[in-house]
Design a protein around this motif. Structure first.
Motif, mmCIF file in Angstrom:
data_model
loop_
_atom_site.group_PDB
_atom_site.id
_atom_site.type_symbol
_atom_site.label_atom_id
_atom_site.label_comp_id
_atom_site.label_asym_id
_atom_site.label_seq_id
_atom_site.Cartn_x
_atom_site.Cartn_y
_atom_site.Cartn_z
ATOM 1 N N ARG A 196 25.483 15.794 32.301
ATOM 2 C CA ARG A 196 26.000 17.229 32.820
ATOM 3 C C ARG A 196 25.932 18.075 31.536
ATOM 4 N N LEU A 197 25.969 17.874 30.574
ATOM 5 C CA LEU A 197 25.817 18.901 29.281
ATOM 6 C C LEU A 197 24.712 18.489 28.442
ATOM 7 N N PRO A 198 23.442 18.557 28.820
ATOM 8 C CA PRO A 198 22.411 18.207 27.959
ATOM 9 C C PRO A 198 22.372 18.856 26.658
ATOM 10 N N ALA A 243 25.331 16.116 20.121
ATOM 11 C CA ALA A 243 25.402 14.888 20.148
ATOM 12 C C ALA A 243 26.817 14.605 19.629
ATOM 13 N N GLU A 244 27.499 15.124 18.403
ATOM 14 C CA GLU A 244 28.600 14.960 18.095
ATOM 15 C C GLU A 244 29.667 15.365 19.315
ATOM 16 N N ALA A 245 29.319 16.516 19.948
ATOM 17 C CA ALA A 245 30.621 16.961 20.883
ATOM 18 C C ALA A 245 30.368 16.018 22.103
ATOM 19 N N GLN A 246 29.182 15.564 22.561
ATOM 20 C CA GLN A 246 29.010 14.753 23.603
ATOM 21 C C GLN A 246 29.594 13.339 23.487
ATOM 22 N N ALA A 287 35.259 19.515 33.258
ATOM 23 C CA ALA A 287 34.891 20.604 33.729
ATOM 24 C C ALA A 287 35.141 21.910 33.072
ATOM 25 N N SER A 288 36.143 21.961 31.928
ATOM 26 C CA SER A 288 36.277 22.918 31.030
ATOM 27 C C SER A 288 35.216 23.143 30.068
ATOM 28 N N ALA A 289 34.533 21.736 29.720
ATOM 29 C CA ALA A 289 33.374 21.717 28.767
ATOM 30 C C ALA A 289 32.136 22.167 29.556
ATOM 31 N N VAL A 290 32.137 22.097 30.753
ATOM 32 C CA VAL A 290 30.967 22.682 31.253
ATOM 33 C C VAL A 290 31.075 24.126 31.579
ATOM 34 N N ALA A 345 29.282 29.793 29.814
ATOM 35 C CA ALA A 345 29.931 30.640 29.243
ATOM 36 C C ALA A 345 29.183 31.043 28.041
ATOM 37 N N GLY A 346 28.802 29.999 27.043
ATOM 38 C CA GLY A 346 28.262 30.269 26.099
ATOM 39 C C GLY A 346 26.702 30.695 26.281
#
Length: 206
Positions: A145-147, A151-154, A191-194, A199-200
């Motif tokens: 979902r967030l490629p 990696a640490e955040a994943q 969803a917030s992370a996505v 936005a970033g």
């Protein structure tokens, strides 16, 4: 000459699995297993050596027939971007369905981890492996979902999802709606992370 087995082992294990899942290992007596499986005590010992042997078979069956099929979309070579949200949604629905063992009894392995049997070295190893398998699946879902997330955040996001899933399993036995809310929180965090990632990037997430 050994006795010929006249029952289906997989069916007997599934029947015993339901008893262990609902009652826990310690509260399950051999007469409970005899009634559930339709087997005599001697047949149970002949096929599984002991109550513990039948429990181990039930745990293997639980992993292969309950846990891994639900995780399969997150463990293949090609994980879809929405696979983790689909997993969380499907699990939420299962925990709210009042006539199922997940809804009434949570997770066999989470329950076992918090019972005296969880101190057994073999059971502890199985629970630890299950947690690692769950974490690997969650990480694959986050990555799909967030490629572009570091990696640490994943890994952090996947750990949050794992913790909330396990919390939901623990809560469902006492409050089904609260368990569902816990999984809603996991979906909201994802969803917030996505949204933040989109936005970033200066645009909407794919």
């Amino acid at each position: 000459m050994g006795r010929n087995q006249t029952f289906d082992t997989a069916d007997a294990v599934r029947a015993a699995r339901a008893v262990f899942w609902a009652q826990g290992y310690e509260a399950t007596a051999l007469p409970d297993l005899e009634r559930a499986t339709g087997l005599s005590r001697s047949s149970i010992y002949h096929a599984f050596a002991s109550k513990r042997g039948l429990f181990d078979a039930a745990v293997d069956s639980y992993l292969d027939e309950v846990i891994r099929p639900r995780l399969r979309p997150l463990t293949g070579d090609d994980v879809a971007p929405g696979a983790l949200d689909d997993y969380l949604t499907g699990l939420r629905d299962a925990l709210l369905r009042g006539d199922t063992l997940p809804a009434t009894s949570g997770c066999l392995l989470v329950n076992s981890a918090n019972a005296p049997i969880g101190h057994d070295e073999g059971v502890a190893a199985v629970v630890e492996a299950y947690a690692a398998e769950l974490r690997q699946a969650m990480t694959a879902g986050v990555r799909a979902r967030l490629p572009h997330l570091p990696a640490e955040a994943q890994r952090t996001l996947s750990d949050v999802c794992v913790g909330l899933v396990i919390s939901a399993f623990a809560l469902v036995r006492v409050n089904r709606e609260e368990a569902a809310r816990t999984l809603d929180t996991a979906r909201a965090v994802l969803a917030s992370a996505v949204a933040h990632a989109g936005a970033g990037d200066g645009g909407s997430p794919a």
